[in-house]
Scaffold this active site. Structure first.
Site, PDB file in Angstrom:
ATOM      1  N   ILE A 483       0.809  -1.218   0.000  1.00  0.00           N
ATOM      2  CA  ILE A 483       0.000   0.000   0.000  1.00  0.00           C
ATOM      3  C   ILE A 483       0.844   1.271   0.000  1.00  0.00           C
ATOM      4  O   ILE A 483       0.299   2.382  -0.023  1.00  0.00           O
ATOM      5  CB  ILE A 483      -0.948   0.040   1.218  1.00  0.00           C
ATOM      6  CG1 ILE A 483      -0.161  -0.117   2.524  1.00  0.00           C
ATOM      7  CG2 ILE A 483      -2.024  -1.028   1.087  1.00  0.00           C
ATOM      8  CD1 ILE A 483      -1.021  -0.009   3.776  1.00  0.00           C
ATOM      9  N   GLY A 486       7.872   3.640   2.927  1.00  0.00           N
ATOM     10  CA  GLY A 486       8.290   4.514   4.017  1.00  0.00           C
ATOM     11  C   GLY A 486       9.761   4.840   3.920  1.00  0.00           C
ATOM     12  O   GLY A 486      10.392   4.655   2.879  1.00  0.00           O
ATOM     13  N   SER A 487      10.321   5.331   5.049  1.00  0.00           N
ATOM     14  CA  SER A 487      11.694   5.814   5.030  1.00  0.00           C
ATOM     15  C   SER A 487      12.718   4.702   4.841  1.00  0.00           C
ATOM     16  O   SER A 487      13.832   4.954   4.409  1.00  0.00           O
ATOM     17  CB  SER A 487      11.987   6.548   6.339  1.00  0.00           C
ATOM     18  OG  SER A 487      11.751   5.700   7.455  1.00  0.00           O
ATOM     19  N   LYS A 505       5.488  -2.249   7.837  1.00  0.00           N
ATOM     20  CA  LYS A 505       6.584  -1.698   7.060  1.00  0.00           C
ATOM     21  C   LYS A 505       7.768  -2.679   7.118  1.00  0.00           C
ATOM     22  O   LYS A 505       8.262  -3.001   8.202  1.00  0.00           O
ATOM     23  CB  LYS A 505       7.019  -0.339   7.593  1.00  0.00           C
ATOM     24  CG  LYS A 505       8.103   0.325   6.740  1.00  0.00           C
ATOM     25  CD  LYS A 505       8.654   1.581   7.395  1.00  0.00           C
ATOM     26  CE  LYS A 505       7.635   2.676   7.432  1.00  0.00           C
ATOM     27  NZ  LYS A 505       8.214   3.944   7.955  1.00  0.00           N
ATOM     28  N   ASP A 612      10.615  15.053   7.892  1.00  0.00           N
ATOM     29  CA  ASP A 612      10.067  14.603   6.609  1.00  0.00           C
ATOM     30  C   ASP A 612       8.549  14.808   6.577  1.00  0.00           C
ATOM     31  O   ASP A 612       7.796  13.888   6.242  1.00  0.00           O
ATOM     32  CB  ASP A 612      10.427  13.133   6.374  1.00  0.00           C
ATOM     33  CG  ASP A 612      10.311  12.740   4.896  1.00  0.00           C
ATOM     34  OD1 ASP A 612      10.289  13.640   4.036  1.00  0.00           O
ATOM     35  OD2 ASP A 612      10.239  11.531   4.616  1.00  0.00           O
TER      36      ASP A 612
END
Length: 788
Positions: A483, A486-487, A505, A612
């Site tokens: 979906i 991320g970082s 994640k 961020d």
């Protein structure tokens, strides 16, 4: 980004132990303990162990003095020239005058009830306060030798969960929001409360004119008078302390990991760092105005030090003092104190404190009870020294064996719990400790966290998952379940065995060393930060997994996805195609995000800079509440510092990076403000942070800041508003203009020209209020409808 991995490992270690431990018991000028100092008459008292009754015994002017009545006490606390004690059960409060030497101190009863029990005894220089166990109502009196006049309590409408007393004032932690409330006399009362502000505290202890305590995130903070540096908590150690002792102009604190004591303040900065206590671990410490006493971990003897202590050196000739009250209720996850039954002589158990990482097992020798009417004579020094050596050796061996057993049991217990899918296995707590060269990795965190319990107001269920469990939840991390990103990796939707929907994640599985290190840093960063912060506008952490090279974080599932997708998805073209095509909803989302960032900047201790902030990191839950996510690049800002000079290049996302941070490489909280300003412009214009501007006939990319800000400042807002929402209606016009003005200020080139997050939140609240004067098109039905 080249942040040393050890940095996050150390912080991870600190936060791990915060979550493992119950609220710290702190002892000082006016806090309950099993040891008390009456500083005006230089008297030290303790609740004696290994006897049929847990009676009180005192030392004054070279004499050991018995205290009447010979009954069991659970806590004592000392003031100027008197001390008080709560009898076991909390039904009676007695005080004793120590201003003249007697063979036995005679009691005066301040309180008795058959039904209402007291706890949290807090004696100041002249006043006595305690709270009712069930209601949390504070009760206060003037001390036993102060003429019997009353000391005003704050009223029955206020409910407390902890209290402490200083010189002429008392403070407490309120039940409803964990904030600090102080009352009493003196100029410092209101100043101390003002300095604490909205900080959420888990513990509190007062000195003569200053107060210290641990925040709910485990950081030590001190407020009040700082004339001698007593508030200057060493930043590098701010997360490692547990027990506290405060006097006239100094602060002492126990290191949570090993019980060693550090002090600061005083006439010179080191006068309380006495050689007498070097390398001695303590169970508890208490303070008078100008000296400190502590209960040693090795043999539960009492020693005192400081400029106001000149009676003797070495151990006081008191009996063995209890390290905590004897209770009949069950203990928490940290278990029962070693030899607890013997220390309580069969009358209950002592619950072991989790604030000391490796307590020694304490064997209790046979102790003959002295008749209550006779003073207890000091034992011979030679005999005591002969006893101490085997006592310490046996205790050390017992402690080592106990530690080995505990480690094995924790290891076995975690694996058993994981196989049973116990979703309630971990609930974090709020006591911190010091990091050392053997700071744990997330794998050791798994073993530690699995057995912890909580008394925290947060009820999150952070747990440890196996890789196979998360693989099954995501259909083997199929592309259909992906979906987002991320970082440090990709994000997948997952369904746990208990039916919960989560977002998982997964770190990149690259074997390249640099990539693995970056993944490790980002993983540690998110795990550390999300373990210590809790807010309804921040995405919550459910758990994590670390197996071999796999690093996974499990979050609450935000069913309505990212703000970025709603604003910029190709499917969201028609005005009616998205719930977000309403000015009221867009401003509400802006306010939600701002509140989450404000928490990071103003209420997290120490403050956190996200680094961020962007629309893809603002997620929407099932109720369309916005939450800030992805803390892989976040940094903790040092207290009393407005910026961080970075040794590595600026990080973030193109279009959202603060130009001042990018050029000067100096990070401030205003860098997050800039990123939020870009998000506000996205909400206002519907444009991406960087987009192709086809309106002016050019195909080159342009930033939304360069596109919108000049037109807003020129008064041409109508040219930039998102056409999918349309021009604001009459009742919305003021709110949209306010949103545009806030956005333009947030993206000012210089950080000093940008507003703070509290100002942003206040203005967005005003904008929402303007919309709510006439809700217009937005209805509850619309809000609950999920857009595709």
């Amino acid at each position: 980004m080249t942040i040393p991995p050890s940095f996050f490992t150390i912080i991870l270690f600190l936060i791990t132990l915060v979550r493992l431990s119950p609220p710290t018991v702190v002892n000082g000028l006016g806090s309950a303990s099993t040891t008390a100092i009456t500083f005006g008459s230089t008297t030290v008292c303790g609740i004696i162990a290994a006897e049929p009754t847990q009676r009180v015994q005192c030392y004054q002017n070279g004499q050991v003095i018995s205290v009447q009545p010979n009954v069991s006490f659970e806590a004592i606390s000392g003031g100027d020239d008197f001390f008080c004690g709560l009898t076991s059960g909390g039904f009676s409060l007695l005080c004793w005058d120590t201003s003249a030497s007697y063979s036995s101190f005679e009691p005066k009863r301040l309180y008795y009830s058959n039904t209402v029990k007291l706890t949290d005894l807090a004696v100041g220089d002249t006043q006595v306060c305690a709270k009712e166990i069930n209601s949390g109502i504070a009760r206060c009196w003037r001390g036993s030798n102060q003429g019997g006049s009353n000391f005003s309590a704050p009223g029955e409408a206020l409910k407390f969960r902890a209290m402490t007393s200083g010189s002429g004032f008392s403070c407490g932690i309120l039940k409803n929001n964990s904030s600090v409330l102080c009352w009493g006399n003196g100029y410092m009362v209101s100043e101390i409360q003002r300095q604490f502000g909205n900080l959420s505290m888990s513990s509190l202890v007062a000195g003569e004119s200053h107060v210290c305590g641990l925040t709910t995130t485990g950081m030590l903070v001190c407020k009040g008078n700082n004339g001698s540096g007593q508030l200057d908590v060493p930043f590098s150690f701010a997360s490692e302390f547990s027990g506290l002792a405060l006097g006239r102009n100094f602060t002492c604190a126990m290191r949570a990991r090993n019980g060693l004591v550090a002090c600061w303040g005083g006439s010179n900065r080191f006068e309380f760092d006495n050689s007498v206590i070097e390398n001695i671990s303590f169970e508890t410490i208490v303070a008078g105005l100008d000296f400190v006493c502590g209960l040693t971990s090795s043999n539960l003897s009492t020693i005192c030090w400081g400029p106001g202590w000149s009676n003797m050196t070495g151990e006081l000739p008191l009996g063995i003092v209890l390290p905590g009250p004897c209770v009949y209720s069950s203990c928490n996850a940290c278990g029962v104190y070693p030899n607890s039954e013997a220390l309580c002589d069969g009358s209950g158990n002592i619950c072991k404190s989790c604030t000391i990482e490796m307590p020694l097992a304490v064997p209790v020798p046979p102790v003959a009870s002295s008749p209550p009417s006779q003073p207890v004579s000091p034992p011979a020094t030679k005999a005591r020294n002969k006893f101490s050596l085997p006592f310490m050796i046996v205790g050390s061996v017992g402690g080592f064996a106990g530690i080995c057993s505990i480690v094995f049991c924790l290891w076995a217990g975690v694996h058993g719990l994981l196989r049973k899918n116990d979703s309630n296995s971990v609930q974090p707590n709020n006591v911190d400790t010091v990091a050392d060269s053997n700071a744990p990795t997330p794998s050791s965190l798994k073993r530690q966290r699995s057995g912890s319990s909580t008394t925290s107001k947060h009820t999150d269920r952070t747990r440890i998952f196996s890789f196979s469990e998360l693989s099954s939840a995501t259909n083997n991390f199929s592309i259909e379940n992906k979906i987002g990103a991320g970082s440090f990796g990709s994000v997948y939707k997952g369904n746990l065995m208990d039916g919960r929907e989560v977002a998982i994640k997964r770190g990149e599985t690259s074997v390249r060393t640099k990539k693995f290190q970056e993944k490790e840093i980002a993983f540690d960063s998110e795990l550390v930060l999300l373990s210590r912060i809790h807010h309804k506008h921040l995405v919550g952490l459910v758990g994590f997994c670390e197996e071999s090279d796999e690093r996974l974080l499990v979050y609450e599932y935000m069913s309505n996805g990212a703000l970025h997708d709603h604003l910029h998805s190709k499917n969201n073209v028609e005005r009616s195609s998205s719930v977000l095509n309403s000015w009221q909803m867009r401003i509400k989302i802006a306010l939600d995000a701002a509140r989450g960032i404000e928490y990071l900047h103003s209420y997290a201790v120490p403050p956190i800079i996200h680094r961020d902030i962007k629309s893809s990191n603002i997620l929407l839950d099932a109720n369309w509440t916005a939450r800030v996510s992805d803390f892989g690049l976040s940094l903790i800002l040092r207290p009393d510092s407005e910026h961080e000079s970075m040794s590595s290049k600026a990080v973030g996302t193109v279009g959202y990076i603060d130009p001042e941070y990018y050029v000067l490489n100096v990070l401030t909280a205003k860098s997050d403000v800039y990123g939020l300003g870009v998000v506000l412009l996205e909400l206002l214009t519907g444009k991406r942070a960087v987009f192709k501007n086809e309106e002016d006939g050019t195909a080159g990319p342009i930033g939304v800041v360069e596109y919108a800000a000049p037109l807003i400042l020129a008064g041409e807002l109508q040219k930039v508003v998102d056409r999918r929402v349309g021009l604001p209606e009459l009742h919305e016009a003021g709110a949209v203009h306010l949103l545009a003005y806030i956005a333009a200020r947030c993206v000012s080139l210089e950080g000093k020209e940008r507003p703070g997050m509290s100002d942003i939140v206040a203005n967005l609240e005003r904008a929402v209020a303007l919309c709510e004067e006439n809700p217009g098109r937005l209805s509850p039905t619309t809000m609950s409808t999920r857009s595709e």
